[in-house]
Design an enzyme around this catalytic site. Sequence first.
Site, PDB file in Angstrom:
ATOM      1  N   THR A  28       0.830  -1.210   0.000  1.00 23.76           N
ATOM      2  CA  THR A  28       0.000   0.000   0.000  1.00 23.76           C
ATOM      3  C   THR A  28       0.862   1.256   0.000  1.00 23.76           C
ATOM      4  O   THR A  28       0.596   2.215  -0.723  1.00 23.76           O
ATOM      5  CB  THR A  28      -0.868   0.030   1.278  1.00 23.76           C
ATOM      6  OG1 THR A  28      -1.277  -1.287   1.557  1.00 23.76           O
ATOM      7  CG2 THR A  28      -2.052   0.919   1.144  1.00 23.76           C
ATOM      8  N   LYS A 121       8.816   1.244  11.399  1.00 23.54           N
ATOM      9  CA  LYS A 121       8.961   1.552  12.835  1.00 23.54           C
ATOM     10  C   LYS A 121       9.600   0.418  13.609  1.00 23.54           C
ATOM     11  O   LYS A 121      10.406   0.627  14.509  1.00 23.54           O
ATOM     12  CB  LYS A 121       7.603   1.916  13.444  1.00 23.54           C
ATOM     13  CG  LYS A 121       6.642   0.760  13.600  1.00 23.54           C
ATOM     14  CD  LYS A 121       5.255   1.123  13.226  1.00 23.54           C
ATOM     15  CE  LYS A 121       5.230   1.389  11.743  1.00 23.54           C
ATOM     16  NZ  LYS A 121       4.017   1.103  11.041  1.00 23.54           N
ATOM     17  N   ILE A 152       1.587  12.612  10.169  1.00 20.57           N
ATOM     18  CA  ILE A 152       1.738  13.603  11.250  1.00 20.57           C
ATOM     19  C   ILE A 152       3.235  13.843  11.443  1.00 20.57           C
ATOM     20  O   ILE A 152       3.971  12.912  11.784  1.00 20.57           O
ATOM     21  CB  ILE A 152       1.097  13.096  12.555  1.00 20.57           C
ATOM     22  CG1 ILE A 152      -0.355  12.671  12.297  1.00 20.57           C
ATOM     23  CG2 ILE A 152       1.166  14.167  13.634  1.00 20.57           C
ATOM     24  CD1 ILE A 152      -1.040  12.038  13.502  1.00 20.57           C
ATOM     25  N   ASP A 217       2.855  -2.350  18.026  1.00 23.25           N
ATOM     26  CA  ASP A 217       3.038  -1.283  17.038  1.00 23.25           C
ATOM     27  C   ASP A 217       3.233   0.071  17.752  1.00 23.25           C
ATOM     28  O   ASP A 217       4.156   0.835  17.437  1.00 23.25           O
ATOM     29  CB  ASP A 217       1.800  -1.252  16.125  1.00 23.25           C
ATOM     30  CG  ASP A 217       1.820  -0.098  15.138  1.00 23.25           C
ATOM     31  OD1 ASP A 217       2.501  -0.218  14.112  1.00 23.25           O
ATOM     32  OD2 ASP A 217       1.149   0.919  15.420  1.00 23.25           O
ATOM     33  N   LYS A 221       6.635   2.825  18.161  1.00 19.10           N
ATOM     34  CA  LYS A 221       6.540   4.277  17.954  1.00 19.10           C
ATOM     35  C   LYS A 221       6.942   5.022  19.230  1.00 19.10           C
ATOM     36  O   LYS A 221       7.599   6.071  19.165  1.00 19.10           O
ATOM     37  CB  LYS A 221       5.118   4.634  17.519  1.00 19.10           C
ATOM     38  CG  LYS A 221       4.772   4.038  16.141  1.00 19.10           C
ATOM     39  CD  LYS A 221       3.289   4.090  15.856  1.00 19.10           C
ATOM     40  CE  LYS A 221       2.962   3.445  14.515  1.00 19.10           C
ATOM     41  NZ  LYS A 221       1.521   3.228  14.300  1.00 19.10           N
TER      42      LYS A 221
HETATM   43  N1  HSE Z   1      -1.461  -0.563  12.101  1.00 15.40           N
HETATM   44  C1  HSE Z   1      -1.130   0.761  12.463  1.00 15.40           C
HETATM   45  C2  HSE Z   1      -2.342   1.482  12.999  1.00 15.40           C
HETATM   46  C3  HSE Z   1      -0.557   1.577  11.333  1.00 15.40           C
HETATM   47  O1  HSE Z   1      -3.411   0.884  13.121  1.00 15.40           O
HETATM   48  O2  HSE Z   1      -2.233   2.648  13.339  1.00 15.40           O
HETATM   49  C4  HSE Z   1       0.860   1.230  11.039  1.00 15.40           C
HETATM   50  O3  HSE Z   1       1.680   1.488  12.142  1.00 15.40           O
END
Ligand code: HSE
Length: 447
Positions: A28, A121, A152, A217, A221
């Site tokens: 994507t 990330k 962002i 995830d 970050k």
């Molecule tokens: N899967 C992540 C989210 C996006 O739902 O924000 C990629 O880091």
Amino acid sequence: MTAAESNGNFPGKGAGAPVGVAILGKGTVGTGVLQLLSEFSYNLEQRIGGPIEVRGVAVSNVDKHKDAPEVQGLYLTGDATELIERDDVDVVVEVIGGIDYPRELVLKALRSGKSVVTANKALVAAHGSELADAANEAGVDLYYEAAVAAAIPVVGMLRRSLAGDQVQRISGIVNGTTNFILDAMATTGASYEEALAEATRLGYAEADPTADVEGHDAASKAAILASMGFHTRVTFDDVHCEGITQITADDIAAAKRANQTIKLLAICERLLDENGNTRAVNARVHPTLVPNDHPLATVDKSYNAIFVEAEAAGRLMFYGNGAGGAPTASAVLGDLVGAARNKVHGGRAPAENLYADYPVVGFEEVETRYHINMTVNDRVGVLADLARQFADSDVSLSAVRQEESGDEAHLIVVTHAAQERNLQEIVERLKGHEDVRSVNSVIRLGA
Ligand code: HSE
């Protein structure tokens, strides 16, 4: 060293020279990058000072992608290494995902003198030091704005805009999938399972949503945000991580009654000594009760927002799309312009600057507040005894609310700030207490 001398050390190709780009991955984000490169080519050339020329796109399955409109006229290859090593490639864009394979490719690119733009990330949070060292040794750029909250501009904001300030604390909603799920639970009364099913149906959640719902995830970050904000390397393994799988419709309803909203927050903070100086830093991800009048409580659907408190700048909030092909591609292109401009005119991007090197401490050392919901026997003396247990664990109570139902009572206890270690201890004591039938939920408070 003056800027001119510095540019002399990192000479450019000269105004008007083309910048050769290799794109690794065509999911994507890769597709979005190729579309924007084609759509904005004139403007990009003006901003860079030379044209971008895509030397090739590396994919794992050439047959699957060869008819895609974005790659027509481009070199499509299954051999990423060969593409990276071409002499006419100046910048490598890595949008593959995963850790081990992209790490190998990114290191190869950097060591071959190519600047790298990555949206990865997990890679940066796990191997940031190794990548930064390789970039410094080769005198090239390593950019990763898209790794945190896509469009962002929070990495650049910490790295450049707030470079002259002192970031005190960062708290953010950095995962859109979990924010969508929690928001759906709050607005429709859905269970976690129902809201996850809706997130999957709408394409927010992956077929395997583990990385999102378990907080991994967001933890990657958080590691990047803490590293940038505190000039100290914080890795994925340093980040305490709890996801949203245990959040129930009852928790959401109780939060609403208390004028709070449950959000999955990534929190990065400094721990101060008695003189107010930073003695350590901490980063963590966990569901948090956010007061409804806090700006983060209003962030709905799959939006992301990062709330930054800095000494001179005060409170700042950055809000927008934290995922998706086009928003992520926008961030990649922004980095690509920076890397390409340096290739044309010479010089390097601001380095990570992790000079502070504070100790990174575990969650047990930080102070938090708990909201504990439990079911207890409704008999004389229970409340007094439980209050004593809190005192024994050095945890002070802020509020207690009781609702009776037959021979049991539902007790909501809100604590003052206390050491996480002591709060964990009191929860274990409560679980083992003869008059506590169940500890129904424990959620931390405060954005
Ligand atoms: N899967 C992540 C989210 C996006 O739902 O924000 C990629 O880091």
